[in-house]
Scaffold this motif. Structure first.
Motif, PDB file in Angstrom:
ATOM      1  N   GLN A  39       0.847  -1.186   0.000  1.00 57.19           N
ATOM      2  CA  GLN A  39       0.000   0.000   0.000  1.00 57.19           C
ATOM      3  C   GLN A  39       0.880   1.233   0.000  1.00 57.19           C
ATOM      4  OE1 GLN A  39      -2.894   0.157   3.181  1.00 57.19           O
ATOM      5  NE2 GLN A  39      -4.174   1.558   2.018  1.00 57.19           N
ATOM      6  N   ALA A  40       0.769   2.006  -1.069  1.00 56.41           N
ATOM      7  CA  ALA A  40       1.484   3.272  -1.174  1.00 56.41           C
ATOM      8  C   ALA A  40       0.629   4.378  -0.565  1.00 56.41           C
ATOM      9  CB  ALA A  40       1.779   3.574  -2.634  1.00 56.41           C
ATOM     10  N   PRO A  41       1.236   5.485  -0.153  1.00 57.05           N
ATOM     11  CA  PRO A  41       0.470   6.575   0.455  1.00 57.05           C
ATOM     12  C   PRO A  41      -0.654   7.051  -0.443  1.00 57.05           C
ATOM     13  CG  PRO A  41       2.808   6.936   0.742  1.00 57.05           C
ATOM     14  CD  PRO A  41       2.676   5.758  -0.173  1.00 57.05           C
ATOM     15  N   GLY A  42      -1.842   7.136   0.111  1.00 55.83           N
ATOM     16  CA  GLY A  42      -2.978   7.632  -0.629  1.00 55.83           C
ATOM     17  C   GLY A  42      -3.578   6.653  -1.619  1.00 55.83           C
ATOM     18  N   LYS A  43      -3.090   5.409  -1.606  1.00 52.82           N
ATOM     19  CA  LYS A  43      -3.602   4.411  -2.553  1.00 52.82           C
ATOM     20  C   LYS A  43      -4.163   3.205  -1.816  1.00 52.82           C
ATOM     21  CE  LYS A  43      -0.569   5.691  -6.380  1.00 52.82           C
ATOM     22  NZ  LYS A  43       0.333   5.189  -7.455  1.00 52.82           N
ATOM     23  N   GLU A  44      -4.876   2.396  -2.547  1.00 58.17           N
ATOM     24  CA  GLU A  44      -5.448   1.190  -1.969  1.00 58.17           C
ATOM     25  C   GLU A  44      -4.368   0.109  -1.845  1.00 58.17           C
ATOM     26  OE1 GLU A  44     -10.049   1.605  -3.541  1.00 58.17           O
ATOM     27  OE2 GLU A  44      -8.818  -0.087  -4.175  1.00 58.17           O
ATOM     28  N   ARG A  45      -4.683  -0.876  -1.006  1.00 62.53           N
ATOM     29  CA  ARG A  45      -3.772  -2.001  -0.838  1.00 62.53           C
ATOM     30  C   ARG A  45      -3.863  -2.899  -2.072  1.00 62.53           C
ATOM     31  NH1 ARG A  45      -3.569  -4.806   4.962  1.00 62.53           N
ATOM     32  NH2 ARG A  45      -3.385  -2.567   5.397  1.00 62.53           N
ATOM     33  N   ILE A  83      12.778  -9.152  -3.705  1.00 63.02           N
ATOM     34  CA  ILE A  83      12.438  -8.041  -4.592  1.00 63.02           C
ATOM     35  C   ILE A  83      13.719  -7.585  -5.294  1.00 63.02           C
ATOM     36  CG2 ILE A  83      11.361  -5.786  -4.742  1.00 63.02           C
ATOM     37  CD1 ILE A  83      10.125  -6.247  -2.030  1.00 63.02           C
ATOM     38  N   ASN A  84      13.742  -7.697  -6.600  1.00 59.07           N
ATOM     39  CA  ASN A  84      14.901  -7.284  -7.384  1.00 59.07           C
ATOM     40  C   ASN A  84      14.533  -6.121  -8.305  1.00 59.07           C
ATOM     41  OD1 ASN A  84      16.402  -9.430  -6.250  1.00 59.07           O
ATOM     42  ND2 ASN A  84      15.713 -10.820  -7.870  1.00 59.07           N
ATOM     43  N   SER A  85      15.555  -5.454  -8.810  1.00 59.03           N
ATOM     44  CA  SER A  85      15.366  -4.358  -9.762  1.00 59.03           C
ATOM     45  C   SER A  85      14.329  -3.370  -9.257  1.00 59.03           C
ATOM     46  CB  SER A  85      14.949  -4.917 -11.130  1.00 59.03           C
ATOM     47  OG  SER A  85      15.899  -5.836 -11.614  1.00 59.03           O
ATOM     48  N   LEU A  86      14.513  -2.942  -8.026  1.00 60.20           N
ATOM     49  CA  LEU A  86      13.526  -2.058  -7.403  1.00 60.20           C
ATOM     50  C   LEU A  86      13.382  -0.749  -8.163  1.00 60.20           C
ATOM     51  CD1 LEU A  86      14.301  -2.828  -3.710  1.00 60.20           C
ATOM     52  CD2 LEU A  86      11.994  -2.674  -4.644  1.00 60.20           C
ATOM     53  N   LYS A  87      12.151  -0.253  -8.198  1.00 58.99           N
ATOM     54  CA  LYS A  87      11.799   0.997  -8.851  1.00 58.99           C
ATOM     55  C   LYS A  87      11.184   1.934  -7.816  1.00 58.99           C
ATOM     56  CE  LYS A  87      10.505  -1.595 -13.015  1.00 58.99           C
ATOM     57  NZ  LYS A  87       9.408  -1.857 -13.983  1.00 58.99           N
ATOM     58  N   PRO A  88      11.267   3.231  -8.047  1.00 63.31           N
ATOM     59  CA  PRO A  88      10.628   4.163  -7.097  1.00 63.31           C
ATOM     60  C   PRO A  88       9.151   3.867  -6.886  1.00 63.31           C
ATOM     61  CG  PRO A  88      12.105   5.353  -8.537  1.00 63.31           C
ATOM     62  CD  PRO A  88      12.056   3.944  -9.054  1.00 63.31           C
ATOM     63  N   GLU A  89       8.473   3.391  -7.908  1.00 62.40           N
ATOM     64  CA  GLU A  89       7.046   3.087  -7.770  1.00 62.40           C
ATOM     65  C   GLU A  89       6.778   1.842  -6.914  1.00 62.40           C
ATOM     66  OE1 GLU A  89       8.725   3.615 -10.613  1.00 62.40           O
ATOM     67  OE2 GLU A  89       8.007   2.289 -12.225  1.00 62.40           O
ATOM     68  N   ASP A  90       7.816   1.137  -6.505  1.00 60.15           N
ATOM     69  CA  ASP A  90       7.650   0.027  -5.564  1.00 60.15           C
ATOM     70  C   ASP A  90       7.583   0.510  -4.117  1.00 60.15           C
ATOM     71  OD1 ASP A  90       9.946  -1.874  -7.569  1.00 60.15           O
ATOM     72  OD2 ASP A  90       7.759  -2.037  -7.536  1.00 60.15           O
ATOM     73  N   THR A  91       7.805   1.794  -3.907  1.00 60.91           N
ATOM     74  CA  THR A  91       7.740   2.350  -2.561  1.00 60.91           C
ATOM     75  C   THR A  91       6.350   2.160  -1.971  1.00 60.91           C
ATOM     76  OG1 THR A  91       9.464   3.996  -2.970  1.00 60.91           O
ATOM     77  CG2 THR A  91       7.895   4.472  -1.204  1.00 60.91           C
ATOM     78  N   ALA A  92       6.290   1.523  -0.806  1.00 59.54           N
ATOM     79  CA  ALA A  92       5.011   1.217  -0.168  1.00 59.54           C
ATOM     80  C   ALA A  92       5.273   0.512   1.157  1.00 59.54           C
ATOM     81  CB  ALA A  92       4.161   0.312  -1.060  1.00 59.54           C
TER      82      ALA A  92
END
Length: 123
Positions: A39-45, A83-92
């Motif tokens: 779950q990222a900030p402001g988003k659903e799980r 978790i490999n090849s992490l991206k900023p959008e994986d932040t949660a």
């Protein structure tokens, strides 16, 4: 009472790797199907990955397929998310969940949840 405790989160640069752990107590994980959600900030799980009770079948969301790997170690009563090849959008915040039945991405059907572990990916 089943308790799930996640660990392994942290701050990592894009392209890096982490291994999240979910330690279970009160029930053996071989009697549970397990899932990972985030779950990222402001988003659903959102569903990330799941594994069947026998550990043979695994399931992934399209956004993580090929980068994330779910596994389990019955001797340690622990489920992992590599978790490999992490991206900023994986932040949660990443949560593990368990249920006696195979639920895959149906978050509302899982009976047991951990408290979550934060993963932050810097660009």
């Amino acid at each position: 009472q089943v308790q799930l405790v996640e660990s392994g989160g942290g701050l990592v640069q894009a392209g890096g790797s982490l291994r999240l752990s979910c330690a279970a107590s009160g029930r053996t994980i071989s009697s549970l199907s397990m899932g990972w959600f985030r779950q990222a900030p402001g988003k659903e799980r959102d569903f990330v990955a799941a594994i069947s009770r026998n550990g043979i079948n695994t399931y992934y969301s399209d956004s993580v397929k090929g980068r994330f790997t779910i596994s389990r170690d019955s001797a340690k009563n622990t489920v992992y998310l590599q978790i490999n090849s992490l991206k900023p959008e994986d932040t949660a915040v990443y949560y593990c969940a368990g249920d006696k039945a195979l639920q895959v991405g149906r978050a509302s059907r899982y009976d047991y949840w951990g408290q979550g572990t934060q993963v932050t990916v810097s660009s």
